[in-house]
Write a protein that holds these residues in place. Structure first.
Motif, PDB file in Angstrom:
ATOM      1  N   MET A  26       2.724   2.544 -21.636  1.00 20.20           N
ATOM      2  CA  MET A  26       1.686   1.704 -22.230  1.00 20.20           C
ATOM      3  C   MET A  26       2.242   0.569 -23.097  1.00 20.20           C
ATOM      4  SD  MET A  26      -1.641   4.079 -23.029  1.00 20.20           S
ATOM      5  CE  MET A  26      -0.817   5.425 -23.876  1.00 20.20           C
ATOM      6  N   PRO A  27       3.253   0.810 -23.954  1.00 20.98           N
ATOM      7  CA  PRO A  27       3.754  -0.302 -24.771  1.00 20.98           C
ATOM      8  C   PRO A  27       4.301  -1.466 -23.931  1.00 20.98           C
ATOM      9  CG  PRO A  27       4.500   1.794 -25.651  1.00 20.98           C
ATOM     10  CD  PRO A  27       3.892   2.079 -24.321  1.00 20.98           C
ATOM     11  N   SER A  28       5.016  -1.133 -22.854  1.00 14.35           N
ATOM     12  CA  SER A  28       5.590  -2.181 -22.002  1.00 14.35           C
ATOM     13  C   SER A  28       4.499  -3.001 -21.325  1.00 14.35           C
ATOM     14  CB  SER A  28       6.501  -1.556 -20.933  1.00 14.35           C
ATOM     15  OG  SER A  28       7.544  -0.819 -21.524  1.00 14.35           O
ATOM     16  N   ILE A  29       3.482  -2.317 -20.822  1.00 11.42           N
ATOM     17  CA  ILE A  29       2.382  -3.020 -20.157  1.00 11.42           C
ATOM     18  C   ILE A  29       1.616  -3.877 -21.161  1.00 11.42           C
ATOM     19  CG2 ILE A  29       0.227  -2.737 -18.870  1.00 11.42           C
ATOM     20  CD1 ILE A  29       1.355  -0.182 -17.696  1.00 11.42           C
ATOM     21  N   ALA A  30       1.373  -3.326 -22.351  1.00 12.43           N
ATOM     22  CA  ALA A  30       0.634  -4.056 -23.379  1.00 12.43           C
ATOM     23  C   ALA A  30       1.359  -5.352 -23.759  1.00 12.43           C
ATOM     24  CB  ALA A  30       0.452  -3.169 -24.615  1.00 12.43           C
ATOM     25  N   THR A  31       2.674  -5.273 -23.904  1.00 13.67           N
ATOM     26  CA  THR A  31       3.451  -6.464 -24.259  1.00 13.67           C
ATOM     27  C   THR A  31       3.381  -7.510 -23.151  1.00 13.67           C
ATOM     28  OG1 THR A  31       4.978  -5.149 -25.596  1.00 13.67           O
ATOM     29  CG2 THR A  31       5.748  -7.308 -24.863  1.00 13.67           C
ATOM     30  N   ASP A  32       3.520  -7.068 -21.910  1.00 13.92           N
ATOM     31  CA  ASP A  32       3.558  -8.000 -20.787  1.00 13.92           C
ATOM     32  C   ASP A  32       2.207  -8.655 -20.533  1.00 13.92           C
ATOM     33  OD1 ASP A  32       5.399  -9.077 -18.821  1.00 13.92           O
ATOM     34  OD2 ASP A  32       4.127  -8.117 -17.320  1.00 13.92           O
TER      35      ASP A  32
END
Length: 387
Positions: A26-32
């Protein structure tokens, strides 16, 4: 026919992993996507919503198509949509694609179970055949989140989608050549499948499935914080425990499959009792690490592994048609949602203690046992069989 069943099992494993993959990165997707983690978390719910509501709709549209062609169509389209998700950098487009993939995932469950029943060696082996197919849930549930987390960290979150799309494509090709052809359901059989959904007996058995899966997931979802916070286990040890839990679930699923056809009610009674006792012990003695781990593994043996017995009881009154099987998948998905949501609510009321989720799971198991008892009261056999 066993190799065909394991092929179907792998299909269910892939779509189960797809359901949880977002939760692991989730953190990676949220940043992207330039959005919040909470909004990304909704993508998991959207996928589940697609499974619950869209799966039966897809199965209904495919009811007159040969089972092999229907399954290949769903898996092939799933592979395409899964590969398209990382190419889009707009949150709501990703959300729409997740809903659509969820619809295809729900249909894959129902179609695979129906196909597995058709591939059983005999009518008395349907439960055993379905247990092999449903083994994919255990594998996909346990490995989906940690693998997506690892891939996102080592490579990128997009790679996780590409990998699942590639695996689905390989399964499409393998199924094209390996799965045997079967005739589609006749008009009469399709109409009967639809009529069966009006049966109160069928929905009463769906209710047992809803509560049983709610008990399993209402507790399992919060095993990680419980083991680390209450029992004091390290993250690495917790990972090992959860992987072992998955292994025990897979073994339990196969064992239940051996007895599901002839002793479904007995299996469920034992399973509910084990859940109630194990979860209660975990809730009371969560700080005792070795005892908690032992009970967690018992939950693995007797929780989600009751699926074959649940499917067998549904098939007894509703058959194994696409619609009945896919709606059952939707009910199970709603059980996951309901169990986790109620546990989250009770935890928030009681100070966010994960032990409260164990009590909630035990309460769900009690309700499931009570509903099952009302369906199996030892009156005259003719009366009992009508419930």
């Amino acid at each position: 026919m066993k190799k065909h069943l394991y092929l179907l099992m792998t299909m269910i494993m892939v779509v189960s992993m797809s359901e949880l993959q977002v939760a692991g990165m989730m953190p990676s997707i949220a940043t992207d996507l330039d959005t919040s983690v909470s909004r990304v978390g909704l993508l998991v719910s959207m996928y589940s919503l697609g499974m619950a509501l869209g799966g039966p709709a897809v199965a209904y549209m495919l009811r007159h198509i040969r089972p092999k062609l229907a399954l290949l169509s769903v898996v092939g389209l799933y592979a395409v949509l899964e590969a398209l998700v990382p190419l889009i950098h707009e949150y709501w487009w990703v959300a729409i694609f997740r809903i659509l993939t969820g619809c295809l995932s729900g249909a894959t469950f129902g179609l695979s179970v129906t196909f597995g029943a058709q591939l059983a060696e005999s009518p008395t082996k349907i439960g055993e055949a379905i247990s092999i197919v449903l083994g994919g849930i255990m594998v996909g549930t346990v490995f989906g989140l940690p693998l997506s987390h690892y891939v996102a960290g080592a490579l990128s979150w997009q790679t996780s989608f590409y990998l699942l799309a590639l695996i689905a494509l390989c399964l499409f090709v393998a199924s094209l050549f390996a799965l045997p052809s079967r005739d589609p359901a006749s008009q009469e059989a399709s109409e009967q499948d639809l009529r069966n959904l009006r049966s109160l007996r069928l929905w009463s058995r769906y209710l047992v499935s809803l509560l049983t899966i709610g008990a399993a997931y209402g507790s399992f979802t919060y095993f990680t914080p419980l083991l680390e916070r209450n029992s004091g286990l390290s993250p690495n040890t917790t990972t090992v425990v959860l992987l072992t839990y998955g292994l025990f679930s897979f073994i339990g699923n196969l064992v239940v499959g051996k007895f599901a056809d002839s002793h479904a009610v007995t299996v469920l009674r034992i399973g509910h009792a084990v859940l109630i006792i194990s979860l209660s012990i975990i809730a009371m003695f969560a700080t005792t690490g070795w005892l908690t781990v032992t009970m967690v593994l018992l939950v693995g043996l007797a929780g989600v592994s009751m699926n074959p017995a649940l499917v067998t009881r549904v098939a007894e009154v509703g058959g194994t048609g696409n619609l009945v099987s896919t709606v059952h998948t939707s009910v199970i998905t709603m059980g996951v949602t309901l169990g986790t949501a109620v546990s989250a609510l009770t935890m928030s009321i009681a100070g966010n203690d994960p032990a409260i989720a164990m009590w909630t799971g035990a309460a769900f198991a009690c309700l499931a046992a009570i509903v099952l008892a009302t369906q199996t009261v030892p009156f005259k056999r003719s009366a009992a069989s009508s419930i």
